[in-house]
Design an enzyme around this catalytic site. Structure first.
Site, PDB file in Angstrom:
ATOM      1  N   HIS A   1      16.799  -1.259  28.516  1.00  0.00           N
ATOM      2  CA  HIS A   1      17.161  -1.380  27.109  1.00  0.00           C
ATOM      3  C   HIS A   1      17.511  -0.026  26.498  1.00  0.00           C
ATOM      4  CE1 HIS A   1      16.691  -5.538  26.017  1.00  0.00           C
ATOM      5  NE2 HIS A   1      15.470  -5.612  26.509  1.00  0.00           N
TER       6      HIS A   1
ATOM      7  N   CYS B   1      22.360  -0.132  26.225  1.00  0.00           N
ATOM      8  CA  CYS B   1      23.112  -0.187  24.981  1.00  0.00           C
ATOM      9  C   CYS B   1      23.101   1.160  24.271  1.00  0.00           C
ATOM     10  CB  CYS B   1      22.514  -1.256  24.069  1.00  0.00           C
ATOM     11  SG  CYS B   1      22.719  -2.914  24.727  1.00  0.00           S
TER      12      CYS B   1
END
Length: 431
Positions: A86, A139
Site C-alpha cells: 500500500h 499508490c
C-alpha cells in the site's frame, strides 16, 4: 562489482486493507534477480508479512535494511529495492499557512510510515559511483523520491495545495473533506471541553465519499478481481487505531501519534515534524502559537497532543525528535529536501503521485495474484529475450502493456538524463 538487493512485500493479512499479490511480486522478482541479473542469493534480503518465522517488514526493519543496503556497498556497486504494498498520502498537519502539501509514503505492516523524504535522505547517502534502482508497486509512488527528475510521467511531484475538488486525488480519498472537519471538531472539543452533539461536515457528505472509505475490489470483464493499492486515509487511521489501541487518532495528530508509538524508530520526517512542534511550544511559552482558520485548528490539535505528552513525561519525551536539528521547512508535508537531487538513483513508480496502483487476482485466484506494475515488468523482461532493456524503454513498454490490459495507472521513471537510457538494474547475464 557487488550486487545487493532488498525486496519488501506487504499483503496485510487479516486486515481490512488486505492485498494478495505483493508477496508473489517479491518472489518473482527474487527469481529474476538471480536468474537474469546474476545476483547472489545471499546478497538479497527479503521481508514479507506472510512468513511469521521471518523478519517482518515493519517500518523500523525496512529502514534498517535500506540503511544496511546502502552503507554496506562499495564503490561501483549495483543496488536494487523493490516494494509491493500500500501507499498513502498524509496531508499537512503543522497549521502553518504555507504548509499545504502531502507526504507520499509506503505503508509497512505495522503502519510505521516511510516517507518520500526518508527515501531521499537514504539515496543521498549513496557512495560515489554506486547506483540504486527502486521499483515501487504502490499508490502515489510517482513522488516517492523527493525532488527527482521525471523522465516518463506527468506527476506534480512537488507540493500540492488542497482544493475542494481534490479530496485526495486518485479516486480513493477516504472522504478527505470529512476527515478535515473531524480534525477541526477534535481540536475544538479538546480545547473547549465541550462535546458537540453533531459531526461537522456530515450534512454535506457525499455518497462517493462514504464509498471511498473502503478498499474496494472490482471484477473486470474477463473475471479478474482488482483491488486498489491506495490506502484511504480513513482506513489508515482505523488501522493505526487498531495497532496502537488509541481511539483519538485523526487528521491533525497522525504524525504525533506515530512518534508517540514508535519513538526513535519513527520516520525521520515524523521526528522533524515533532521537533517543529516542540520548538513552537518552547517559543510560545506553552501557549497556542499556531495560525487561525481550519488549518490552524488542525495544527493546534497536533500541538495540543504533544503538549499533553510533555506534561505527562517531561521534555525527555521529545528527545528523539529534538536530535534531528532540522530546518522548520524540512518538516512541511511535501516540501523537504528542496534543491537536492541525487544522480545515482533510478525510480520506477507504479503510477503517478496522484494516482493509484492495482492488485489483481486472475479469475479471482489468490494464488496467482500480482501487482499490476510488478507483473508488467516481469512480462517486459521476459519478452526482451535475454537482451536486457533500458530504463526508459522498460517504463514505456510497461505503460503500453498496462493500457492494453485495461489498467488505468501510468507508471513513471525518475532519474537523471544519463540513467534514462542505461540498462534496467544492470546488464542481463550472458546466455
Amino acid at each position: 562489482m557487488g550486487k545487493r538487493a532488498l525486496l519488501v512485500g506487504c499483503n496485510y493479512p487479516g486486515t481490512k486493507a488486505e492485498l494478495h499479490g505483493c508477496v508473489n511480486d517479491v518472489k518473482r522478482m527474487y527469481r529474476s534477480l538471480v536468474e537474469k541479473f546474476g545476483f547472489a542469493e545471499d546478497e538479497i534480503v527479503v521481508l514479507i508479512d506472510t512468513d511469521s518465522e521471518g523478519t517482518q517488514p515493519t517500518g523500523a526493519n525496512i529502514r534498517k535494511a535500506l540503511a544496511n543496503l546502502i552503507e554496506g556497498t562499495e564503490d561501483g556497486g549495483i543496488l536494487f529495492f523493490h516494494y509491493s504494498g500500500h501507499g498513502v498520502r498524509v496531508p499537512a498537519e503543522s497549521g502553518e499557512p504555507d504548509d499545504t502539501g502531502y507526504d507520499e509514503c509506503i505503508v509497512p505492516c505495522d503502519m510505521n510510515l516511510i516517507t518520500d523524504d526518508d527515501f531521499r535522505d537514504l539515496v543521498d547517502k549513496l557512495p560515489e559511483g554506486c547506483r540504486i534502482t527502486l521499483v515501487s508497486d504502490s499508490c502515489h509512488s510517482g513522488g516517492l523520491i523527493e525532488n527527482a527528475k521525471e523522465q516518463v510521467g506527468d506527476s506534480s511531484t512537488g507540493s500540492r495545495s488542497y482544493s475542494g475538488e481534490e479530496e485526495e486525488q486518485g479516486g480513493r480519498g477516504g472522504g478527505f473533506r470529512d476527515l478535515v472537519f473531524q480534525g477541526v471538531q477534535s481540536a475544538f472539543e479538546s480545547r473547549s471541553g465541550i462535546k458537540l452533539p453533531f459531526k461537522l461536515g456530515s450534512r454535506h457528505r457525499r455518497q462517493e465519499d462514504q464509498e471511498e472509505e473502503q478498499v474496494l475490489e472490482e471484477e473486470t470483464e474477463n473475471g479478474d478481481v482488482v483491488k486498489n493499492k491506495s490506502l484511504p486515509l480513513s482506513v489508515f487511521i482505523d488501522l493505526l487505531k487498531e495497532k496502537t489501541g488509541r481511539q483519538d487518532v485523526s487528521v491533525g495528530n497522525i504524525r504525533p501519534t506515530l512518534f508517540d508509538v514508535f519513538g526513535e524508530d519513527a520516520s525521520p520526517k515524523v521526528k522533524k515534524f515533532v521537533n517543529l512542534l516542540f520548538q513552537r511550544l518552547q517559543s510560545s511559552g506553552g501557549n497556542d502559537g499556531g495560525q487561525g482558520g481550519i488549518w490552524g485548528a488542525i495544527g493546534g490539535l497536533a500541538q495540543d497532543f504533544l503538549k499533553t505528552k510533555l506534561e505527562e513525561s517531561g521534555e525527555e519525551y521529545a528527545s528523539p525528535a529534538v536530535k534531528t536539528h532540522a530546518n522548520p521547512h524540512d518538516a512541511y508535508a511535501g516540501s523537504g529536501n528542496q534543491g537536492r537531487r541525487s544522480d545515482m538513483a533510478v525510480l520506477v513508480s507504479g503510477c503517478q503521485s496522484d494516482e493509484t496502483s492495482a492488485d489483481a487476482k486472475p479469475g479471482g485466484n489468490k494464488e496467482g495474484a500480482y501487482g499490476a506494475l510488478s507483473n508488467a515488468v516481469q512480462s517486459v523482461l521476459r519478452e526482451s529475450d535475454g537482451r536486457g532493456i533500458g530504463n526508459k524503454d522498460l517504463v514505456l513498454a510497461v505503460r503500453e502493456l498496462l493500457a492494453k490490459q485495461g489498467f488505468k495507472q501510468h507508471p513513471g521513471l525518475y532519474c537523471n538524463d544519463e540513467h534514462a537510457d542505461q540498462p534496467f538494474i544492470c546488464e542481463f547475464l550472458a546466455y
